[in-house]
Enzyme design. Structure first.
Site, PDB file in Angstrom:
ATOM      1  CG  ASP A 142      -1.884  -1.183   1.203  1.00  0.00           C
ATOM      2  OD1 ASP A 142      -2.321  -1.543   0.079  1.00  0.00           O
ATOM      3  OD2 ASP A 142      -2.211  -1.750   2.260  1.00  0.00           O
ATOM      4  CB  THR A 217       1.616 -10.010  -7.647  1.00  0.00           C
ATOM      5  OG1 THR A 217       1.960  -9.033  -8.624  1.00  0.00           O
ATOM      6  CG2 THR A 217       2.882 -10.549  -7.021  1.00  0.00           C
TER       7      THR A 217
END
Ligand code: SAM
Length: 244
Positions: A142, A217
């Site tokens: 993040d 991912t």
């Protein structure tokens, strides 16, 4: 909130056999259960999300125990359920090349991956011993754009020291992000840390784990679809200086 999370007092209190039952050592005659694991977790995916990297790395690193760490309960449960389903689907299948005599340290596909709910910004040394890990992945963390939120980024000088503690010398910490500012931030903090040295571009390009991290991912796939840029930086854990 992560207040309900429980952590082992020390790595010795972790029962890894629940995560990797195929690697549990022979059963204890008295109790009928074994809490001993034949090898240690050596690869950690920090903030693993839905586990794309874990499932792609599993067959590439069949001799390693791979652990995803994720703070969100429902996401952790999703990964744990997927691990169970994949293991069931591959039951009875031998790992690796059938022409190679079976190696005791290997098990059937996906037995070597698991996921644990944890806030990795706290208590990482409660989970892993000093020098236990050979690879740490920080994939699309993040970004926490605002300056007052920067302290929540998963790379900082003190977190770099925690990563250094749990990594063995020669081990690698892999980072990837589409946010250039975060990339520069991670590079700045890891490069400034005395325990880490940046890996050359040539070595990065030749590393199979980097290819997997770029393509497997969930975030990497999203960035690909949106035509974004993926910034990669890899750092090697240096040996500790010898004190005389
Ligand atoms: N690594 C995955 C990928 O590349 O697809 C997921 C990236 S997602 C943007 C960041 C993930 O980190 C989220 O799943 C989030 O819940 C998790 N996360 C954030 N802070 C965390 C923390 N302190 N400990 C563990 N996981 C965390």
């Amino acid at each position: 909130s992560d207040h309900d999370l429980k952590y082992p007092v020390s790595p010795a209190d972790m029962d890894w056999t629940q995560h990797y039952p195929a690697f549990a050592e022979a059963h204890d005659d008295d109790t009928g259960v074994s809490r001993k694991i034949s090898k240690q977790v050596s690869v950690a995916d920090i903030g693993c999300g839905f586990g794309g990297l874990l499932f792609a790395l599993s067959p590439k690193l069949p001799d390693s125990l791979i652990l995803g760490l994720e703070i969100r309960t429902s996401v952790t449960e999703f990964v744990q359920e997927k691990v169970k389903a994949l293991r069931k689907q591959h039951e009875g299948i031998e790992a690796g090349d059938a022409a190679v005599p079976s190696i005791a340290s290997r098990a059937a596909p996906f037995q070597n991956v698991s996921c644990l709910r944890a806030n990795t910004m706290k208590f990482l040394p409660n989970l892993f011993l000093k020098a236990q890990l050979s690879s740490i992945f920080l994939c699309f963390p993040d970004p926490h754009f605002k300056t007052r939120k920067h302290k929540q980024r998963i790379v900082s000088t003190s977190l770099a020291s925690e990563y250094a503690f749990v990594m063995r010398p020669g081990g690698k910490i892999y980072t990837i992000t589409d946010v250039e500012d975060l990339h520069l931030w991670m590079v700045e903090h890891l490069a400034a840390h005395p325990s880490f040295d940046r890996v050359s571009d040539e070595e990065v390009e030749g590393d199979v784990c980097v290819a997997v991290m770029r393509t497997e991912t969930e975030e990497g796939k999203k960035v690909e679809r949106n035509g974004g840029t993926k910034h990669v930086a890899v750092f090697r854990r240096l040996p500790d200086p010898e004190w005389v």
